[in-house]
Design an enzyme around this catalytic site. Sequence first.
Site, mmCIF file in Angstrom:
data_model
loop_
_atom_site.group_PDB
_atom_site.id
_atom_site.type_symbol
_atom_site.label_atom_id
_atom_site.label_comp_id
_atom_site.label_asym_id
_atom_site.label_seq_id
_atom_site.Cartn_x
_atom_site.Cartn_y
_atom_site.Cartn_z
ATOM 1 N N ASP A 21 -15.212 -16.682 -13.107
ATOM 2 C CA ASP A 21 -14.365 -17.682 -12.459
ATOM 3 C C ASP A 21 -13.850 -18.755 -13.439
ATOM 4 O O ASP A 21 -12.640 -19.013 -13.517
ATOM 5 C CB ASP A 21 -15.185 -18.285 -11.289
ATOM 6 C CG ASP A 21 -14.591 -19.525 -10.678
ATOM 7 O OD1 ASP A 21 -13.435 -19.855 -10.989
ATOM 8 O OD2 ASP A 21 -15.285 -20.164 -9.861
ATOM 9 N N ASP A 63 -7.741 -5.980 -6.326
ATOM 10 C CA ASP A 63 -7.556 -4.887 -5.360
ATOM 11 C C ASP A 63 -8.656 -3.842 -5.552
ATOM 12 O O ASP A 63 -8.876 -3.364 -6.662
ATOM 13 C CB ASP A 63 -6.167 -4.259 -5.601
ATOM 14 C CG ASP A 63 -5.741 -3.294 -4.489
ATOM 15 O OD1 ASP A 63 -6.597 -2.536 -3.987
ATOM 16 O OD2 ASP A 63 -4.543 -3.291 -4.142
ATOM 17 N N HIS A 103 -6.677 -5.677 -1.479
ATOM 18 C CA HIS A 103 -5.630 -4.674 -1.237
ATOM 19 C C HIS A 103 -4.713 -5.123 -0.098
ATOM 20 O O HIS A 103 -5.071 -5.040 1.072
ATOM 21 C CB HIS A 103 -6.256 -3.324 -0.906
ATOM 22 C CG HIS A 103 -5.224 -2.233 -0.791
ATOM 23 N ND1 HIS A 103 -4.319 -1.960 -1.787
ATOM 24 C CD2 HIS A 103 -4.932 -1.381 0.220
ATOM 25 C CE1 HIS A 103 -3.527 -0.969 -1.409
ATOM 26 N NE2 HIS A 103 -3.881 -0.609 -0.197
ATOM 27 N N ASP A 109 -10.577 -18.914 -16.501
ATOM 28 C CA ASP A 109 -9.161 -19.287 -16.361
ATOM 29 C C ASP A 109 -8.958 -20.798 -16.462
ATOM 30 O O ASP A 109 -7.832 -21.291 -16.358
ATOM 31 C CB ASP A 109 -8.606 -18.765 -15.028
ATOM 32 C CG ASP A 109 -9.456 -19.174 -13.839
ATOM 33 O OD1 ASP A 109 -9.977 -20.305 -13.824
ATOM 34 O OD2 ASP A 109 -9.628 -18.346 -12.907
ATOM 35 N N VAL A 150 -12.428 -18.084 -7.986
ATOM 36 C CA VAL A 150 -11.416 -17.036 -8.146
ATOM 37 C C VAL A 150 -11.337 -16.620 -9.612
ATOM 38 O O VAL A 150 -11.218 -17.469 -10.497
ATOM 39 C CB VAL A 150 -10.023 -17.543 -7.696
ATOM 40 C CG1 VAL A 150 -8.981 -16.439 -7.865
ATOM 41 C CG2 VAL A 150 -10.076 -18.031 -6.258
ATOM 42 N N ASP A 176 -13.078 -22.326 -9.201
ATOM 43 C CA ASP A 176 -12.659 -22.370 -7.796
ATOM 44 C C ASP A 176 -13.100 -21.125 -7.031
ATOM 45 O O ASP A 176 -12.656 -20.865 -5.916
ATOM 46 C CB ASP A 176 -11.131 -22.508 -7.718
ATOM 47 C CG ASP A 176 -10.409 -21.430 -8.525
ATOM 48 O OD1 ASP A 176 -11.092 -20.576 -9.133
ATOM 49 O OD2 ASP A 176 -9.167 -21.439 -8.556
ATOM 50 N N SER A 197 0.849 -1.185 0.000
ATOM 51 C CA SER A 197 0.000 0.000 0.000
ATOM 52 C C SER A 197 0.895 1.250 0.000
ATOM 53 O O SER A 197 1.795 1.337 -0.821
ATOM 54 C CB SER A 197 -0.965 -0.018 1.186
ATOM 55 O OG SER A 197 -1.936 0.991 1.051
HETATM 56 CA CA CA Z 1 -11.156 -19.630 -11.496
#
Ligand code: CA
Length: 610
Positions: free
Chosen positions: A278, A467, A513, A281, A287, A285, A211
Amino acid sequence: MLLLVAQSFLVIVLVRARLTGAANASLAELCKVDSLRNVLPTNGTLLGINFLPESLTAQVTNTSVGSGTAAGPSVSVASDTYSYCNLTVHYVHAGTEDRTIRLRFALPAPSEYKSRFYVGGGGGYSLSSDATGGLAYGAASGATDAGYDAFDKSLDQVVLLANGTLDWDSVRMFSHQALGEMTLIAKQILPSLYGSDTDSSKVWTYFSGCSDGGRQAMSQVQRWGDLYDGVVAGAPAFRQGQQQILHLYPAAIEQQRGYFPPPCALQKIVNATIEACDPLDGRTDGVISRTDLCMSRFDLNSTVGKAYYCAAETSTSLGFGFGRRQLAAGSQTDSLPEQNGTVTVNDVMIARAVYEGVFTSSGKRAYLSWQVGSDLGDAEPTYDNATSSWVLNIPSTGGVFVRKFLERLELDNLDDEAFVNITNDQLVAWMDKGTREYYDTLQTTWPDLSTFANHGGKLIHYHGESDNSVPAASSVHYRQSVASSMHADLDSSQQEERLDEWYRLFLVPGGAHCSANSLQPNGPFPQAASLMQQIIDWVERDIAPAGLNATVTQGGSDEGKSVSLCRWPYRPVWSSENATDINAMGCEMPDTEARKSWTYAFEAFGYAVY
Ligand code: CA
């Protein structure tokens, strides 16, 4: 028998004394005021720095080194107890003797010292007041009060001497000078303290922060590059002229369009985006490891009509990006009603504008924004109980920057009045003013890092891709600026190769962040001790980090697993055969469209914005 033991002890003492030359064999010997005064550089040695030897104090102290001390907020290290010499010494700048700069150093026992000096970064407008962050790494370390009582105060508390008058000395000391001078002083003192041999005169010097601590890390690379061997910069809060005003942009958009979306609707848009992007990629998962693909393939309009529900609550939230000293000014206590509805076209209109970034009224881009799928906290309005409606909420992060740093008024935030007719052009004018006023201090984007690189310095730069305070693309833009500034004669892939020798950037999938992201709990995040180990290995053993170690810590199904993050410009991808295994993550060169999504030109300004 007793005699034999005594004899061998004596031999050990003699050997140690010879190894360390005139230096000290024990912590107690090292930690004496008289001998410490003797190693202070004579006034005149370091130009402009005059020590006050009578101010020197030293005590052997024990400490428990706990979480958050090593690399900034929310990054933890294992707790351990160390004995060290707690040294304080004051100096003044020649010619300005009325302002005393106080230094704290934590000196490890000679038996623990590994010829290292460590500096930890602070948080929003704050320098670190903790000098013990290096003990876990066999490093002496330090903290400086920068001449404005930075141990107890943040810069925004002292930046005005009076309405209309900035304290430029404090701005400059905070931005880079105090930390650089402290390290310069430490590197003078340490070899004399711990040994005068050729071997031990080398002081491996490190900085780690996130930061504003990441900005501080970059300030040292840019301005004091010949002092540092290894720097870890996380989510640097640099380019402050633009960054601080970005915090105001969502509220400005809402004011302009006369619509204040219920926070629960914004949260639904974020969660629906995470769910939809998600799998892009290759691994489902929770993410978004590829926000670039999400930007080009996902339509926020598809969230219109989705139902949301949030129970009534009373909550206290912190201002984004602010250090602990800022809690009073940056925090808000909200009493939120029950929210029950469906995402509307207007809700999506706001989210889309926020993610697109800042443009002038004539359509020129002024700044980038948070990656799609990042939390939209800066866009959340306040609930007005009197009118039972959502109303303007101006984040104090941006507001205090305008009030104190641009307008030079002793006020903590903009008020609603100042926002009645807020335009994007006003935001851009503030960005322009911030850039001009603080170009050589808080902007911290000087792109030529030759001094650091030629000195042999190594830089690990990381940034949470989701972030919600400092956009991940801000870090990518800086690296691109360094590449094109230092290697203008090469094409972009050649530039990447050259930088790769000493400067590596890692985006952290799903990361928030300077911490893991509760909205994407399976996302890994780099841990402080591991970051330090990797930069030490690169500097002292020439083992460059092929990937960056990161660990899942938010309680997702991958909890406790570690993964090696792809280094820029490679991007994470899982093949369909291995999609269940987090460690099967591959790193691919993204296609042109994905790469382009990370590339910005800020045409609103008539000069380069690095
Ligand atoms: Ca993913």
